[in-house]
Design an enzyme around this catalytic site. Structure first.
Site, PDB file in Angstrom:
ATOM      1  N   ILE A 109       0.848  -1.195   0.000  1.00  0.00           N
ATOM      2  CA  ILE A 109       0.000   0.000   0.000  1.00  0.00           C
ATOM      3  C   ILE A 109       0.885   1.246   0.000  1.00  0.00           C
ATOM      4  O   ILE A 109       1.925   1.263   0.662  1.00  0.00           O
ATOM      5  CB  ILE A 109      -0.965  -0.014   1.220  1.00  0.00           C
ATOM      6  CG1 ILE A 109      -1.977   1.139   1.154  1.00  0.00           C
ATOM      7  CG2 ILE A 109      -0.242  -0.026   2.547  1.00  0.00           C
ATOM      8  CD1 ILE A 109      -3.165   0.965   2.103  1.00  0.00           C
ATOM      9  N   ASP A 111       0.698   5.041   1.060  1.00  0.00           N
ATOM     10  CA  ASP A 111      -0.122   5.983   1.830  1.00  0.00           C
ATOM     11  C   ASP A 111       0.509   7.372   1.678  1.00  0.00           C
ATOM     12  O   ASP A 111       0.170   8.126   0.774  1.00  0.00           O
ATOM     13  CB  ASP A 111      -0.186   5.503   3.283  1.00  0.00           C
ATOM     14  CG  ASP A 111      -0.991   6.432   4.178  1.00  0.00           C
ATOM     15  OD1 ASP A 111      -1.578   7.396   3.664  1.00  0.00           O
ATOM     16  OD2 ASP A 111      -1.042   6.187   5.397  1.00  0.00           O
ATOM     17  N   THR A 112       1.462   7.712   2.531  1.00  0.00           N
ATOM     18  CA  THR A 112       2.179   8.983   2.345  1.00  0.00           C
ATOM     19  C   THR A 112       3.140   8.886   1.168  1.00  0.00           C
ATOM     20  O   THR A 112       3.523   9.897   0.588  1.00  0.00           O
ATOM     21  CB  THR A 112       3.001   9.325   3.595  1.00  0.00           C
ATOM     22  OG1 THR A 112       3.955   8.280   3.801  1.00  0.00           O
ATOM     23  CG2 THR A 112       2.122   9.481   4.822  1.00  0.00           C
ATOM     24  N   LEU A 114       6.159   7.763   1.576  1.00  0.00           N
ATOM     25  CA  LEU A 114       7.527   7.912   2.109  1.00  0.00           C
ATOM     26  C   LEU A 114       8.319   6.608   2.016  1.00  0.00           C
ATOM     27  O   LEU A 114       9.522   6.625   1.742  1.00  0.00           O
ATOM     28  CB  LEU A 114       7.474   8.387   3.563  1.00  0.00           C
ATOM     29  CG  LEU A 114       7.003   9.834   3.754  1.00  0.00           C
ATOM     30  CD1 LEU A 114       6.822  10.159   5.234  1.00  0.00           C
ATOM     31  CD2 LEU A 114       7.990  10.815   3.118  1.00  0.00           C
TER      32      LEU A 114
HETATM   33  P1  IMP Z   1       3.705   5.118   3.472  1.00  0.00           P
HETATM   34  O1  IMP Z   1       5.186   5.177   3.684  1.00  0.00           O
HETATM   35  O2  IMP Z   1       2.973   6.125   4.324  1.00  0.00           O
HETATM   36  O3  IMP Z   1       3.283   5.195   2.033  1.00  0.00           O
HETATM   37  O4  IMP Z   1       3.216   3.757   4.065  1.00  0.00           O
HETATM   38  C1  IMP Z   1       3.571   2.586   3.471  1.00  0.00           C
HETATM   39  C2  IMP Z   1       3.581   1.432   4.460  1.00  0.00           C
HETATM   40  O5  IMP Z   1       2.812   1.701   5.643  1.00  0.00           O
HETATM   41  C3  IMP Z   1       2.927   0.268   3.799  1.00  0.00           C
HETATM   42  O6  IMP Z   1       3.885  -0.507   3.102  1.00  0.00           O
HETATM   43  C4  IMP Z   1       2.277  -0.463   4.955  1.00  0.00           C
HETATM   44  O7  IMP Z   1       3.165  -1.384   5.518  1.00  0.00           O
HETATM   45  C5  IMP Z   1       1.952   0.626   5.964  1.00  0.00           C
HETATM   46  N1  IMP Z   1       0.549   1.078   5.845  1.00  0.00           N
HETATM   47  C6  IMP Z   1       0.087   2.242   5.344  1.00  0.00           C
HETATM   48  N2  IMP Z   1      -1.253   2.315   5.391  1.00  0.00           N
HETATM   49  C7  IMP Z   1      -1.653   1.127   5.928  1.00  0.00           C
HETATM   50  C8  IMP Z   1      -2.950   0.563   6.212  1.00  0.00           C
HETATM   51  O8  IMP Z   1      -4.029   1.144   5.977  1.00  0.00           O
HETATM   52  N3  IMP Z   1      -2.937  -0.680   6.747  1.00  0.00           N
HETATM   53  C9  IMP Z   1      -1.802  -1.390   7.013  1.00  0.00           C
HETATM   54  N4  IMP Z   1      -0.588  -0.905   6.753  1.00  0.00           N
HETATM   55  C10 IMP Z   1      -0.507   0.348   6.215  1.00  0.00           C
END
Ligand code: IMP
Length: 185
Positions: A109, A111-112, A114
């Site tokens: 996934i 999300d941000t 990062l």
């Molecule tokens: P980012 O760095 O914010 O894009 O987050 C990426 C990582 O955060 C993903 O690879 C997930 O492991 C975790 N993550 C982000 N959102 C979720 C969610 O809704 N459920 C579970 N894990 C999440």
């Protein structure tokens, strides 16, 4: 298991909604596999799987790719519970040779973004011929930061809710659930 169908009774305590059912997961993953095949069938790419969340997705996607490719696994951790900590730790890339190789990063996934930005930074300079990103889910979120790489292959776009199942966890639990559901907070 159908998208939007009833939450199985054993998961009602933890899941408020079935966001993507297992039937739709496998149907869509086959479509993504088809797109990847069109571009990569003669390129012997390396799929860099971001553990642990992408394990189910990568396993199904990889088996739907009818051409030679390799799998490597790295760890990236940024979440405690349902909150991102803002710092992303990457482990495992040090043993992978990427020189002149075509690389596809497999995420659970974004999300941000990062984590993806950090992973791609780590791949930069390692001599890969190309780097593309494939994610099971991309959150429609306001938390986007500067310089987040484009996600070239997206299976599903989901609302800005915390989701679990099909590899995604809440504090390491629920990865084995065969559908994606909204975590009941
Ligand atoms: P980012 O760095 O914010 O894009 O987050 C990426 C990582 O955060 C993903 O690879 C997930 O492991 C975790 N993550 C982000 N959102 C979720 C969610 O809704 N459920 C579970 N894990 C999440």
């Amino acid at each position: 298991m159908e998208t939007g169908g009833p939450v199985p009774s054993e998961w009602k305590e933890f899941i408020s909604e079935v966001l993507i059912g297992s039937t739709d997961l496998s149907k869509r993953i086959n479509e993504v596999a088809l797109s990847i095949t069109e571009h990569y069938k003669d390129l012997n790419p390396i799929l860099i799987v971001v553990l642990k969340g992408a394990v189910m997705f990568a396993s199904d996607l990889s088996r739907a790719l009818p051409f030679r490719h390799e799998l490597e696994f790295i760890r990236a951790k940024s979440y405690e519970g349902t909150q991102t900590t803002g710092t992303v730790k990457i482990i495992g890339l040090e043993h992978v040779t990427l020189t002149e190789r075509h690389v596809i990063v497999i995420e659970d996934i974004v999300d941000t973004g990062l984590t993806l930005r950090r992973v791609c930074k780590c791949l930069e300079g390692a001599g890969a011929a190309s780097v593309k990103c494939c994610s099971l889910l991309v959150k429609e979120t306001a938390q986007r930061h500067e310089g987040i790489p484009i996600v070239d292959y997206v299976a599903f776009r989901v609302p800005d809710k915390f989701v679990i199942g099909y590899g995604l966890d809440y504090d390491q639990a629920f990865r084995h659930i065969p559908f994606v559901g909204v975590y009941r907070q």
